[in-house]
Design an enzyme around this catalytic site. Sequence first.
Site, short mmCIF file in Angstrom:
data_model
loop_
_atom_site.label_atom_id
_atom_site.label_comp_id
_atom_site.label_asym_id
_atom_site.label_seq_id
_atom_site.Cartn_x
_atom_site.Cartn_y
_atom_site.Cartn_z
N SER A 166 0.83 -1.19 0.00
CA SER A 166 0.00 0.00 0.00
C SER A 166 0.87 1.24 0.00
O SER A 166 1.99 1.24 0.51
CB SER A 166 -0.87 0.03 1.25
OG SER A 166 -0.02 0.16 2.37
N LYS A 167 0.31 2.29 -0.58
CA LYS A 167 1.09 3.52 -0.69
C LYS A 167 1.34 4.16 0.66
O LYS A 167 2.16 5.05 0.78
CB LYS A 167 0.44 4.49 -1.67
CG LYS A 167 -0.93 4.98 -1.29
CD LYS A 167 -1.44 5.89 -2.40
CE LYS A 167 -2.87 6.34 -2.14
NZ LYS A 167 -3.41 7.12 -3.26
N ARG A 168 0.63 3.72 1.68
CA ARG A 168 0.87 4.29 3.00
C ARG A 168 2.16 3.73 3.61
O ARG A 168 2.74 4.33 4.47
CB ARG A 168 -0.30 4.02 3.94
CG ARG A 168 -1.57 4.53 3.37
CD ARG A 168 -2.56 5.17 4.25
NE ARG A 168 -3.16 6.27 3.53
CZ ARG A 168 -3.81 6.17 2.36
NH1 ARG A 168 -3.93 5.01 1.76
NH2 ARG A 168 -4.31 7.23 1.77
N ARG A 224 7.74 9.83 4.83
CA ARG A 224 7.48 8.49 5.34
C ARG A 224 8.73 7.91 6.01
O ARG A 224 8.67 7.32 7.09
CB ARG A 224 7.05 7.59 4.19
CG ARG A 224 6.64 6.22 4.63
CD ARG A 224 6.43 5.27 3.47
NE ARG A 224 5.30 5.59 2.64
CZ ARG A 224 5.37 5.99 1.39
NH1 ARG A 224 6.53 6.15 0.81
NH2 ARG A 224 4.30 6.24 0.69
#
Length: 500
Positions: A260-262, A485
Site C-alpha cells: 500500500s502507498k501508505r 514516510r
Amino acid sequence: MTQSIPENQPPIRVRIAPSPTGDPHVGTAYIGLINFLYARQRGGKFVLRIEDTDRARFVATSEQMIFDALRWLGITWDEGPDVGGPFGPYRQSERSDIYREHVEILLANGTAYRAFETPEELEALRQRQTAAKLPPRYDGGHRELSQEQIDAYLAEGRAYVIRIKVPEGSTTFRDELRGTITFEHSNVDDQVLMKSDGFPTYHLANVVDDHLMRITDVIRAEEWISSTPKHVLLYQAFGWEQPRFWHMPLLRNLDKSKISKRKNPVSLVYYRQAGFLPEAMVNFLGLMGGGMPTPTPVEVVNGAKETEIFSLDEMIERFEVPKIRLGGPVFDLTKLKWLNGEYLRALPPDAFYEAVRALVFSDDYLRQISAIMQTRIETLGQFGDITNFFFADNIMPPQDVFLPKKRTLEETLVFAAEQLLTLEATDWTTEAIEPALKALGETNSWSVKENFMLLRAILTGSTMSPPLLESLVIFGKARSIDRLRRFLDTQKKLATNPRK
Ligand code: GLU
C-alpha cells in the site's frame, strides 16, 4: 524455457487491463511482467487494454504514465490503444456500443434483468440490512417483474440498472495455481452489469472484452478471485468458452500486509525519479513469487551460477509461471536497493556517469533549481550549501527541530503525507500543494506556520531553505512523500528502541 502449445489449441493471448486512476502502480508492472513473459515464451500475443469505465476515478494523464512506465521497464505489448491491433478499440470508453449490444443478449435470454429501484430505496434496504446485522446486498427485489411492470416503469422514464440473475447453487472454476475453487451463490450478489448511465461495470466489460479479444489466459492479481465466479457465470450466460484463470499472489509490505502507498512507495514514477535502474526493477519483480528457477545443489556443484541477477531475456528463457508460489511475495526495498547497487556497479564508468547526469544533475532539474536560487546567494559557491537537499537521499532535520505543541509529530506527518498522497502527480503544483498542506492546519486547528516550518525542516533538512512549495514541486511528489514516510519510520524506530 519455451513451452510448447498442444495442438489444436488457439494461439496464446493474454492481457493486462489497468484502470487509469492515478500513478502507475508496481503491481501493474508485476502482473504486466508475468503476462509478458507468458506470451513471449509461447509465441503468443500480449494485449494492453485500458479499463476506463469508472469515470469518477478516471485520471486523464494516467494512461500515458502507464505506457511510459511499462516501456521504461522493457515490458512491451503487441496490441493496445497506442499501437492498435485487430481486436480494438482497446480503451473501454470507446466500446460502449459493444457492451450495450451484449447486455441485450442477456436480457433477451433471461440471464440478466432490469432493476428500477431508486438510490433512496437501495439505501433504505442497506439500512434495514445493517440494522438486522446482515451483510448489505441486493435482495433481488426486481428479479421477477412482470413484462407489464417493466413496460410501465420504462414508460414512466424511470432509470434502471441491469443486473445479472445469479441462479441457485454454486460455481466452481479452476485456478491454474490453486486448483478448484467453489463459491456458493448465496455469497454472490446479483451484480450490476450496466449502470443507469449506460456505462458497463467492470465485470461485464471485462468478460465481453476478454472474449472478443480472444484472451486464452487471464493472469491477474489475487484480489480478483472473488470476481471470478461472476465472470464464469457471465461466460455461461453468453454461452462462451471461458479462458484459463491464474491469480497471482499479491505483493506485500514488509509487515505482510497488502502492498500500500501508505507503507511503501508504490508508484513506478517514484522508482524512476529516485534513481532505480529499470533493469534492476524488472529483475526485482521477477524475483517475486519464485517463478525464476534457482539451480539445484547438484547443478551448483556442477558450476551453475546461484544468482538472483537476471535480465528480461533470461527471464523469457527460464521463468516458469506455473511454479509461482502463493505465499505473498514481500516487496523488500532493502533488497531492491541491494540489487540496484549491483546493477550500478556493473555499469561501464561512462554509462554510470551518463546515468548520474541524466537523473541527478539533468539540465532540466538544474535549471529549475537555479531559477529559485538566483536571488538567494551571493557567490556561486554557495549554491551547494542551500540546495544539497535536492541531491541527497537521506536528509535529517536539525536537532532543534521545532516541535509542535498541540499534537504529536506523528499525527502531523501522517496527516501531511495523506494530504499529499491525495494529489495526483500531475497536480503537483504550488497552487495544489498549498491548500492541501493548509488543510493540515485548518482541519485540526493547528498552526499553519508551525506545520510549514516542521515540514520544511524534515523535507529540506533546514529551517532556512529556499521556498518550500517551489522546492517540493521541483523535488517531485513521490520523493517528497517518501522523505516524510522515511522520517516517520526512523522516529518510530527511535521511539521503540531509544538510544541511551
Ligand atoms: N481493471 C482491472 C484492474 O484495474 C482489471 C482486473 C483484471 O485483470 O481483470 O486491475
